[in-house]
Design an enzyme around this catalytic site. Structure first.
Site, PDB file in Angstrom:
ATOM      1  CB  SER A  11      -0.938  -0.003   1.218  1.00  0.00           C
ATOM      2  OG  SER A  11      -0.175  -0.037   2.409  1.00  0.00           O
ATOM      3  CE1 TYR A 150      13.108  -1.742  10.217  1.00  0.00           C
ATOM      4  CE2 TYR A 150      15.349  -0.901  10.067  1.00  0.00           C
ATOM      5  CZ  TYR A 150      14.150  -1.212   9.459  1.00  0.00           C
ATOM      6  OH  TYR A 150      13.978  -1.009   8.106  1.00  0.00           O
TER       7      TYR A 150
HETATM    8  N1  LIG Z   1      12.454   3.452   3.835  1.00  0.00           N
HETATM    9  C1  LIG Z   1      13.646   3.111   4.251  1.00  0.00           C
HETATM   10  O1  LIG Z   1      14.498   3.974   4.504  1.00  0.00           O
HETATM   11  C2  LIG Z   1      14.019   1.636   4.406  1.00  0.00           C
HETATM   12  C3  LIG Z   1      15.372   1.291   4.515  1.00  0.00           C
HETATM   13  C4  LIG Z   1      15.704  -0.049   4.648  1.00  0.00           C
HETATM   14  C5  LIG Z   1      14.732  -1.023   4.673  1.00  0.00           C
HETATM   15  N2  LIG Z   1      13.408  -0.655   4.574  1.00  0.00           N
HETATM   16  C6  LIG Z   1      12.394  -1.723   4.636  1.00  0.00           C
HETATM   17  O2  LIG Z   1      11.603  -1.680   3.469  1.00  0.00           O
HETATM   18  C7  LIG Z   1      10.312  -2.220   3.737  1.00  0.00           C
HETATM   19  C8  LIG Z   1       9.240  -1.295   3.188  1.00  0.00           C
HETATM   20  O3  LIG Z   1       9.281  -0.073   3.904  1.00  0.00           O
HETATM   21  P1  LIG Z   1       8.926   1.327   3.238  1.00  0.00           P
HETATM   22  O4  LIG Z   1      10.118   2.169   3.365  1.00  0.00           O
HETATM   23  O5  LIG Z   1       8.315   1.138   1.912  1.00  0.00           O
HETATM   24  O6  LIG Z   1       7.867   1.847   4.326  1.00  0.00           O
HETATM   25  P2  LIG Z   1       6.381   2.429   4.157  1.00  0.00           P
HETATM   26  O7  LIG Z   1       6.309   3.361   3.004  1.00  0.00           O
HETATM   27  O8  LIG Z   1       6.027   2.926   5.512  1.00  0.00           O
HETATM   28  O9  LIG Z   1       5.519   1.127   3.815  1.00  0.00           O
HETATM   29  C9  LIG Z   1       5.361   0.114   4.775  1.00  0.00           C
HETATM   30  C10 LIG Z   1       4.349  -0.898   4.270  1.00  0.00           C
HETATM   31  O10 LIG Z   1       4.239  -1.947   5.254  1.00  0.00           O
HETATM   32  C11 LIG Z   1       2.875  -2.189   5.502  1.00  0.00           C
HETATM   33  N3  LIG Z   1       2.678  -2.680   6.864  1.00  0.00           N
HETATM   34  C12 LIG Z   1       3.223  -2.215   8.021  1.00  0.00           C
HETATM   35  N4  LIG Z   1       2.734  -2.898   9.069  1.00  0.00           N
HETATM   36  C13 LIG Z   1       1.857  -3.819   8.568  1.00  0.00           C
HETATM   37  C14 LIG Z   1       1.008  -4.806   9.141  1.00  0.00           C
HETATM   38  N5  LIG Z   1       0.951  -4.996  10.476  1.00  0.00           N
HETATM   39  N6  LIG Z   1       0.226  -5.542   8.332  1.00  0.00           N
HETATM   40  C15 LIG Z   1       0.245  -5.342   6.987  1.00  0.00           C
HETATM   41  N7  LIG Z   1       1.036  -4.438   6.382  1.00  0.00           N
HETATM   42  C16 LIG Z   1       1.826  -3.673   7.164  1.00  0.00           C
HETATM   43  C17 LIG Z   1       2.188  -0.836   5.282  1.00  0.00           C
HETATM   44  O11 LIG Z   1       0.822  -1.051   4.905  1.00  0.00           O
HETATM   45  P3  LIG Z   1      -0.484  -0.682   5.762  1.00  0.00           P
HETATM   46  O12 LIG Z   1      -0.111   0.413   6.713  1.00  0.00           O
HETATM   47  O13 LIG Z   1      -1.489  -0.298   4.743  1.00  0.00           O
HETATM   48  O14 LIG Z   1      -0.825  -1.977   6.447  1.00  0.00           O
HETATM   49  C18 LIG Z   1       2.976  -0.301   4.087  1.00  0.00           C
HETATM   50  O15 LIG Z   1       2.410  -0.780   2.888  1.00  0.00           O
HETATM   51  C19 LIG Z   1      10.259  -2.431   5.254  1.00  0.00           C
HETATM   52  O16 LIG Z   1      10.484  -3.783   5.554  1.00  0.00           O
HETATM   53  C20 LIG Z   1      11.396  -1.570   5.769  1.00  0.00           C
HETATM   54  O17 LIG Z   1      11.896  -2.039   6.990  1.00  0.00           O
HETATM   55  C21 LIG Z   1      13.034   0.651   4.440  1.00  0.00           C
END
Ligand SMILES: NC(=O)c1ccc[n+]([C@@H]2O[C@H](COP(=O)([O-])OP(=O)(O)OC[C@H]3O[C@@H](n4cnc5c(N)ncnc54)[C@H](OP(=O)(O)O)[C@@H]3O)[C@@H](O)[C@H]2O)c1
Length: 262
Positions: A11, A150
């Site tokens: 999402s 984390y």
């Molecule tokens: N952004 C960064 O800097 C970064 C760096 C390294 C790694 N990552 C990793 O990349 C991945 C994606 O993160 P992002 O940066 O794209 O963050 P984001 O934009 O906040 O997206 C997070 C996604 O996870 C979903 N989510 C969270 N909790 C959930 C739950 N309990 N059930 C179902 N869905 C859930 C959210 O959907 P809903 O809220 O609609 O449920 C959303 O679609 C994560 O694993 C994060 O740790 C991110």
């Protein structure tokens, strides 16, 4: 029909970019997250752009029963699994309710493990499969105050991916740990550190598309670990090669702005 990819956390951010990109390559996305309105809008966008009908499943991935129900309700083969959903808790461990920490572990560790266990046998049977597990460059770090679990969760994703890759590499299934650094998404908004992130001089943000492209290239090539971008590669090299005594104080000082004081 194209390959079917189940994408958790579709999402927003990196997950939504995976869905758009895979659909652009002819795959059918199976979109999973909690926010139905977002998933519906994304599915509409994908249909308009590529003529592909996505599947939508609303699921709270911190809820084991809901995940079991999700696995049961998915019909047909799942050729690719993107274990992407994630977030972090910016408060320290002692002030965060245990339920919140356990929900984090469920979402970030247990659910990706359960989904991989559910869909891997079918991939092996069909002789083709792709699993991308979202780790992070923090998997290589010594950890810092705040976001306590984390780095541990992301290190789990890294090690789990590598062992799994070793088990299935001769069976047509590629398993990749994708380890981005800070990426443009809703991540800091979700954990309440958006302001700190906006003002940090040390955070060159990568676009989600660059992360996704690197992840899919690595997956196709059968690479076990992908660290997208030169800055992130340099950061991991520093965390791996520099002495702990030198690096850890620097990381912990820098991380202070991203924790929420008790
Ligand atoms: N952004 C960064 O800097 C970064 C760096 C390294 C790694 N990552 C990793 O990349 C991945 C994606 O993160 P992002 O940066 O794209 O963050 P984001 O934009 O906040 O997206 C997070 C996604 O996870 C979903 N989510 C969270 N909790 C959930 C739950 N309990 N059930 C179902 N869905 C859930 C959210 O959907 P809903 O809220 O609609 O449920 C959303 O679609 C994560 O694993 C994060 O740790 C991110």
């Amino acid at each position: 029909m194209g390959r079917r990819y189940l994408i958790t956390g579709a999402s927003a951010g990196i997950g939504a970019a995976f869905a758009r990109t895979l659909a652009g390559q002819g795959a059918t996305p199976i979109l999973v997250a909690r926010r139905l309105d977002r998933l519906t809008a994304l599915a509409g966008e994908i249909r308009d752009a590529h003529g592909i009908d996505s599947e939508i499943h609303v699921c709270d991935l911190s809820d084991r029963n809901a995940v079991d129900a999700l696995i049961k309700v998915i019909e047909g083969p799942v050729d690719g699994l993107i274990n992407n959903a994630g977030y972090s808790i910016a408060h320290t461990f002692a002030v965060t309710p245990l339920e919140a920490q356990m929900a984090f572990v469920e979402t970030s560790v247990n659910t990706p493990t359960r989904l991989a266990r559910a869909f891997l046998p079918g991939m092996i049977e069909r002789g083709w499969g792709r699993i991308i597990n979202l780790s992070s460059i923090v998997a290589f770090s010594a950890g810092a105050a705040g976001h306590t679990l984390y780095p541990a969760a992301k290190a789990y994703m890294l090690k789990f991916s590598r062992s799994l890759a070793a088990e299935v590499k001769d069976k047509g299934v590629h398993v990749t740990a994708l380890c981005p650094g800070s990426t443009v998404s809703e991540f800091t908004h979700a954990n309440g550190t958006e302001k700190a992130a906006d003002h940090s001089p040390f955070r060159p943000l990568m676009p989600t598309q660059a992360v996704v492209d690197a992840g899919l290239r690595a997956s196709d090539a059968g690479r076990e670990v992908e660290i997208p971008g030169l800055f992130n590669k340099a950061a991991v090299a520093a965390m791996t090669l520099l002495p702990d005594a030198l690096l850890t104080p620097l990381i912990r000082q820098g991380a202070k702005r991203f924790m929420i004081e008790d």
